[in-house]
Design a protein around this motif. Sequence first.
Motif, PDB file in Angstrom:
ATOM      1  N   LEU A   1      58.843 -44.619  -1.981  1.00  0.00           N
ATOM      2  CA  LEU A   1      58.379 -43.348  -1.413  1.00  0.00           C
ATOM      3  C   LEU A   1      56.998 -43.494  -0.783  1.00  0.00           C
ATOM      4  O   LEU A   1      56.774 -43.073   0.358  1.00  0.00           O
ATOM      5  N   SER A   2      56.073 -44.117  -1.497  1.00  0.00           N
ATOM      6  CA  SER A   2      54.706 -44.244  -0.971  1.00  0.00           C
ATOM      7  C   SER A   2      54.627 -45.254   0.168  1.00  0.00           C
ATOM      8  O   SER A   2      53.933 -45.023   1.161  1.00  0.00           O
TER       9      SER A   2
ATOM     10  N   THR B   1      55.691 -44.133   3.728  1.00  0.00           N
ATOM     11  CA  THR B   1      54.909 -43.085   4.386  1.00  0.00           C
ATOM     12  C   THR B   1      53.423 -43.414   4.535  1.00  0.00           C
ATOM     13  O   THR B   1      52.851 -43.208   5.611  1.00  0.00           O
TER      14      THR B   1
ATOM     15  N   ILE C   1      61.824 -40.156   2.609  1.00  0.00           N
ATOM     16  CA  ILE C   1      60.951 -39.193   1.929  1.00  0.00           C
ATOM     17  C   ILE C   1      61.765 -38.288   1.018  1.00  0.00           C
ATOM     18  O   ILE C   1      61.476 -38.139  -0.174  1.00  0.00           O
TER      19      ILE C   1
ATOM     20  N   THR D   1      62.416 -38.570  -3.121  1.00  0.00           N
ATOM     21  CA  THR D   1      61.928 -37.413  -3.876  1.00  0.00           C
ATOM     22  C   THR D   1      63.047 -36.862  -4.752  1.00  0.00           C
ATOM     23  O   THR D   1      62.837 -36.534  -5.926  1.00  0.00           O
TER      24      THR D   1
ATOM     25  N   CYS E   1      53.609 -37.368   8.635  1.00  0.00           N
ATOM     26  CA  CYS E   1      54.865 -38.090   8.475  1.00  0.00           C
ATOM     27  C   CYS E   1      56.003 -37.208   8.983  1.00  0.00           C
ATOM     28  O   CYS E   1      55.805 -36.037   9.315  1.00  0.00           O
TER      29      CYS E   1
ATOM     30  N   GLU F   1      58.324 -35.229   8.032  1.00  0.00           N
ATOM     31  CA  GLU F   1      58.881 -34.298   7.053  1.00  0.00           C
ATOM     32  C   GLU F   1      59.907 -33.410   7.739  1.00  0.00           C
ATOM     33  O   GLU F   1      59.751 -33.031   8.904  1.00  0.00           O
TER      34      GLU F   1
ATOM     35  N   CYS G   1      55.183 -30.223  -5.786  1.00  0.00           N
ATOM     36  CA  CYS G   1      56.395 -30.007  -4.990  1.00  0.00           C
ATOM     37  C   CYS G   1      56.744 -28.529  -4.897  1.00  0.00           C
ATOM     38  O   CYS G   1      57.067 -28.016  -3.817  1.00  0.00           O
TER      39      CYS G   1
ATOM     40  N   SER H   1      51.223 -34.053   1.552  1.00  0.00           N
ATOM     41  CA  SER H   1      50.739 -35.417   1.324  1.00  0.00           C
ATOM     42  C   SER H   1      50.443 -35.651  -0.150  1.00  0.00           C
ATOM     43  O   SER H   1      50.672 -36.748  -0.677  1.00  0.00           O
TER      44      SER H   1
ATOM     45  N   CYS I   1      52.072 -34.342  -2.581  1.00  0.00           N
ATOM     46  CA  CYS I   1      53.387 -34.552  -3.221  1.00  0.00           C
ATOM     47  C   CYS I   1      53.843 -35.999  -3.107  1.00  0.00           C
ATOM     48  O   CYS I   1      54.520 -36.518  -3.992  1.00  0.00           O
ATOM     49  N   ILE I   2      53.476 -36.644  -2.004  1.00  0.00           N
ATOM     50  CA  ILE I   2      53.881 -38.028  -1.783  1.00  0.00           C
ATOM     51  C   ILE I   2      52.939 -39.007  -2.476  1.00  0.00           C
ATOM     52  O   ILE I   2      53.361 -40.043  -2.990  1.00  0.00           O
TER      53      ILE I   2
END
Length: 315
Positions: A76-77, A80, A107, A111, A181, A183, A258, A281, A283-284
């Motif tokens: 995930l990280s 992005t 993403i 998640t 990103c 999204e 989230c 951001s 959340c990520i």
Amino acid sequence: MSDSNITIFYNPSTFILQGVPGLEVAHVWISIPFCVMYVTAFLGNFTILFIVKIESSLHGPMYYFLCMLAISDLVLSTSTIPKMLSIFWFNSREINFSACLTQMFFIHCFTAMESGIFVSMSLDRYVAICDPLRHSTILTNSRVAKIGLAVVLRGSLITLPCPVLARQWPYCRTNIIPHTCCEHTSVVNLACADIRISSYYGLFVATLLLGLDMLSIAVSYTLILRVIFSLPTNDARLKTFGTCGSHLCAILAFYIPCLFSVLSYRFGQSVDPSFHVLVASVCILVPPMLNPIIYGVRTKQIWGRLLRFFPDKGT
């Protein structure tokens, strides 16, 4: 009004990621905590994977789920943050249309997978506390693997329609995404078409993940607390509840940002766009950074094994 100044992008070859709208002059400063958090997340999650691999006493359901969480955080990280940093440092804003949709899938898929892993970990804590004598027979290695596969399939299948639908829309007026990103909401809002299908599906996915998964976790912990409060002594209660401490901290670190992000997108139309981007951001960035810290510090077996890499020179 003449239409000569309107550029139509029906099939854009690239999108332009704006970064944090309105805070472009502060991108270099914003990049500093982003970079620190990413490096912390990268090193922390690799450390968790390495310690669990080399320490045979950690080869059990809870630690297998923890490894799944670490892998999910890394993907995930990494899918992005490097692009975010390239925007902040080198003004490298372009992203290929297909790469943008791929990033969108990663993403939301990971998640969703992370949420599913937290549900699985709450199941592990429920069995360990409410039926400890059967824990090893209920959560066998094969069952843990099947649960992991189910989490991956659920995350992939529930997320796949988002980029598939986004690819179908025509895009007009601009190809500038007001985000760091790709999204889902930020991309489909650029379409010059009726995007209610994408919007409703995105809302359905968010409701399913945040709603059903949080409900499942709440039910598990309600049953766990009933068992804990039935224990005869305070010491026994605190010791048993302490085994859930890491999991509860990680759950809060994941679901609170989230939930806040989803609510701000749905009901905070008057909120500054930069706020939406920064919350998304978080959340990520924050859960992948905090998870290895929480589990590394609060889990004695992991912390003890980590300390063995740094022997006391005074002894």
